[in-house]
Design an enzyme around this catalytic site. Structure first.
Site, PDB file in Angstrom:
ATOM      1  N   ARG A 452     -42.471  -2.638 -39.597  1.00 39.19           N
ATOM      2  CA  ARG A 452     -41.923  -1.332 -39.184  1.00 39.19           C
ATOM      3  C   ARG A 452     -41.557  -1.322 -37.711  1.00 39.19           C
ATOM      4  O   ARG A 452     -40.790  -0.495 -37.256  1.00 39.19           O
ATOM      5  CB  ARG A 452     -42.914  -0.198 -39.504  1.00 39.19           C
ATOM      6  CG  ARG A 452     -44.186  -0.288 -38.739  1.00 39.19           C
ATOM      7  CD  ARG A 452     -45.220   0.781 -39.025  1.00 39.19           C
ATOM      8  NE  ARG A 452     -46.461   0.388 -38.364  1.00 39.19           N
ATOM      9  CZ  ARG A 452     -47.369  -0.423 -38.895  1.00 39.19           C
ATOM     10  NH1 ARG A 452     -47.199  -0.860 -40.108  1.00 39.19           N
ATOM     11  NH2 ARG A 452     -48.435  -0.789 -38.210  1.00 39.19           N
ATOM     12  N   ASN A 453     -42.158  -2.248 -36.949  1.00 39.34           N
ATOM     13  CA  ASN A 453     -41.886  -2.307 -35.517  1.00 39.34           C
ATOM     14  C   ASN A 453     -40.894  -3.400 -35.143  1.00 39.34           C
ATOM     15  O   ASN A 453     -40.802  -3.784 -33.981  1.00 39.34           O
ATOM     16  CB  ASN A 453     -43.199  -2.487 -34.749  1.00 39.34           C
ATOM     17  CG  ASN A 453     -44.007  -1.208 -34.743  1.00 39.34           C
ATOM     18  OD1 ASN A 453     -43.422  -0.119 -34.789  1.00 39.34           O
ATOM     19  ND2 ASN A 453     -45.317  -1.311 -34.713  1.00 39.34           N
ATOM     20  N   ASP A 466     -40.541  -2.395 -31.086  1.00 40.40           N
ATOM     21  CA  ASP A 466     -41.304  -1.201 -30.765  1.00 40.40           C
ATOM     22  C   ASP A 466     -42.621  -1.569 -30.139  1.00 40.40           C
ATOM     23  O   ASP A 466     -43.406  -2.320 -30.702  1.00 40.40           O
ATOM     24  CB  ASP A 466     -41.547  -0.370 -32.026  1.00 40.40           C
ATOM     25  CG  ASP A 466     -41.804   1.076 -31.668  1.00 40.40           C
ATOM     26  OD1 ASP A 466     -42.550   1.313 -30.702  1.00 40.40           O
ATOM     27  OD2 ASP A 466     -41.237   1.959 -32.329  1.00 40.40           O
TER      28      ASP A 466
END
Ligand code: AMP
Length: 594
Positions: A452-453, A466
């Site tokens: 997700r990052n 991220d």
């Protein structure tokens, strides 16, 4: 028509007693009684038991004898099942085994966010814990206190946490764990800061967070750093004159690009030509507001608000909304550029501080597999960060939309949906590993590496994107502890869960989980388990299973990342080169997106 000549009855089963509460070492008898027609087969499931057990079968019941109850079985539920041709039913015996405390381990202090003296204690009932410093009972308070990070039926894992200890806190720390069945004690020696002598005292004073920035400023005024060409190879200056030079605040590398936290020794910065050890973890060192205020802000590029034209919303992160925008006059060779802008939704003091921290961090991290950070716009609210635009968004969404389910659902309507091939997965993995090699070389511990990052651009270009936490959108990936702390436990190794120890080696563990995510097309690790069950599994040493399309070599890599002992894990450089060779062996057809 055929009719049965006997009636059938689903089994009924009963265990007596349902719970036993006994001291360790004692013996227990239980009986499992069943009825039903035809007569059911009765079975005690003793697979996981550590205690010796015997069974004695009779016609409608089975006796179970447990001899010498082992503390390892405390909390265990033993299932008795009865089954016949019409059905099955179950009853259970729960073990509550009482035993005196044992301090399984008490380790030398480690510096992380704070100092931590890690311990693991087993006992039932839960023990009282008392610390002694140099044999004097320790009065716990806000700055020195016991933190239990993980508490299971049998075990408590935690730390004696010390905030900014000084030399007066050096010495022997003894932990005494007591319950009504007995006690145990263990001691460890702690050396937080060297005993004072004049130089060391000066250092301690200088590096106290309040005075250090002023000291740096003084040095910079009295000894401005030499121009970049004067800096001898392998060293660097604190403030660089050219905008695009690397980090303004360099951490001295030990020459090995993948430092092990344990072998790294004290970190250091170069000021002018002087090498000075840094007491804090580099990331928290940067976090000290004043240092940032004085030294780091000047290198963060400022972008004028009128040069940013918002186009559409891309998503939402921890800080606020993320938009696609056009940015004018960003680079000399392009009048306008597509960018992603992150806005800060609430401008509280602490979120502003986080915002600046991430901006400074990103300015200092420059690599082909780290998302490019262009600068900030802080003329008015909302505060904005400007990044390169990665066309295909976050990697987790990307994986899910290129997995078998998405392709199945698209059902030919969206012809661009293509299932990722193994070599494309390797290509993705290899790029993330390259980004991680770079972060490790900067002594940067990510702490939240997950798909997700990461972001996906054109031609399957993947970057780590991220450094804040995507905790709003992917909130189920995080486990809330206490008031605010959200932990990505499904990506964390045992030592991070148990003692909040985050290192380059714990990032390697997370990289193994990222590999698993890639080869499952973005599944959530341990998706079938609750957060508490995940904690239990990871701390007990269980690891994720091999995903179906995953080659053995890649699963072996994952297992190499998931060694329980951090020093046993594969080195990030090794992982990268193995992935590179695997990816080379199966060349990628990149044009997956048409
Ligand atoms: P974040 O605040 O980084 O968690 O971002 C929230 C969401 O915005 C991500 O999940 C992405 O879908 C999207 N996003 C963030 N950064 C970018 C970027 N540089 N390019 C494209 N999409 C982005």
């Amino acid at each position: 028509m055929f009719t049965s000549c006997f009636s059938t009855v689903v089994p009924k089963v009963e265990v007596i007693p349902k719970t036993v509460t006994q001291m360790e070492g004692s013996n227990v008898n239980a009986v499992c009684r069943a009825s039903g027609s035809p007569a059911p087969e009765i079975l005690w499931n003793r697979e996981m038991l550590s205690t010796n057990s015997e069974i004695e079968p009779f016609e409608t019941e089975i006796n179970l004898t447990l001899s010498g109850l082992s503390p390892d079985d405390n909390g265990r539920v033993i299932v008795c099942s009865a089954e016949n041709m019409v059905g099955q039913s179950e009853a259970t015996l729960q073990l509550n085994i009482l035993f005196a405390p044992t301090i399984q381990q008490l380790l030398a202090p480690e510096r992380d966010h704070h100092w931590c003296i890690p311990f693991t204690v087993t006992a039932n009932p839960k023990p009282e814990l008392q610390w002694y410093h140099e044999n004097v009972p320790l009065q716990e308070h806000d700055y020195i206190h016991t933190m239990i990070h993980v508490s299971t039926e049998n075990e408590d894992h935690g730390c004696l946490q010390l905030v900014n200890p000084t030399h007066i806190h050096n010495g022997e720390y003894k932990l005494v764990a007591k319950n009504k069945y007995g006690k145990d004690e263990k001691a460890v020696s702690a050396q937080f800061i060297d005993p004072p002598n004049i130089i060391r005292r000066a250092h301690a004073l200088i590096f106290s967070t309040r005075i250090f920035p002023i000291f740096l400023l003084l040095i910079l005024i009295l000894h401005p750093p030499p121009p970049p060409h004067c800096v001898s190879p392998g060293t660097s200056s604190v403030i660089s004159n050219d905008d695009d030079s690397a980090s303004p605040l360099h951490h001295v590398s030990n020459g090995n690009n993948t430092p092990s936290s344990s072998e790294m020794g004290p970190d250091a910065v170069i000021i002018g030509m002087t090498k000075i050890p840094v007491i804090e973890n580099p990331q928290y060192f940067r976090n000290s507001g004043i240092v940032i205020g004085l030294l780091l802000h000047p290198v963060v590029q400022h972008i004028k608000r009128h040069n940013i034209v918002l186009k559409r919303e891309l998503g939402e992160g921890a800080f606020g909304k993320v938009f696609l925008a056009e940015c004018y006059n960003l680079t000399p060779d392009q009048e306008k550029l597509h960018v992603a802008v992150k806005t800060l939704k609430e401008a509280s003091e602490s979120s502003r501080a986080d915002f600046y921290r991430e901006a400074e961090l990103l300015t200092n991290l420059q690599h082909e597999h780290i998302v490019t950070f262009y600068g900030v716009c802080v003329e008015s609210d909302p505060l904005i960060m400007v990044f390169e635009y990665m066309k295909h968004g976050d990697l987790n969404k990307f994986l899910r939309s290129h997995g078998p389910d998405a392709v199945l659902m698209a059902d030919g309507q969206h012809s661009i949906l293509v299932e990722l091939t193994q070599s494309q997965m390797l290509h993705i993995a290899q790029q993330i590993a390259a980004g991680m090699v770079y972060l490790a070389s900067q002594h940067f511990v990510h702490r939240d590496l997950a798909t997700r990052n990461c972001l996906v651009g054109e031609n399957l270009l993947v970057k780590i994107g991220d450094f804040g936490m995507s905790r709003d959108v992917y909130s189920t990936d995080y486990y809330r502890v206490g008031g605010h702390t959200m932990l990505p436990i499904r990506w964390m190794p045992p030592e991070s869960i148990m003692y909040r120890r985050f290192t380059t080696e714990s990032d390697v563990w997370s990289l193994g989980v990222v590999l698993w995510e890639i080869f499952t097309y973005g599944k959530q690790p341990w998706y079938q388990l609750s957060n508490n069950e995940v904690i239990e599994c990871i701390t007990q040493g269980r690891v994720l299973q091999r995903p179906r399309p995953c080659p053995k070599e890649v699963y072996d890599l994952m297992l190499g990342c998931w060694q329980r002992e951090p020093y046993m894990r594969l080195n990030i450089k090794e992982i990268h080169s193995m992935l590179q060779s695997l990816a080379k062996a199966s060349p990628v057809y990149l044009d997956i997106l048409g």
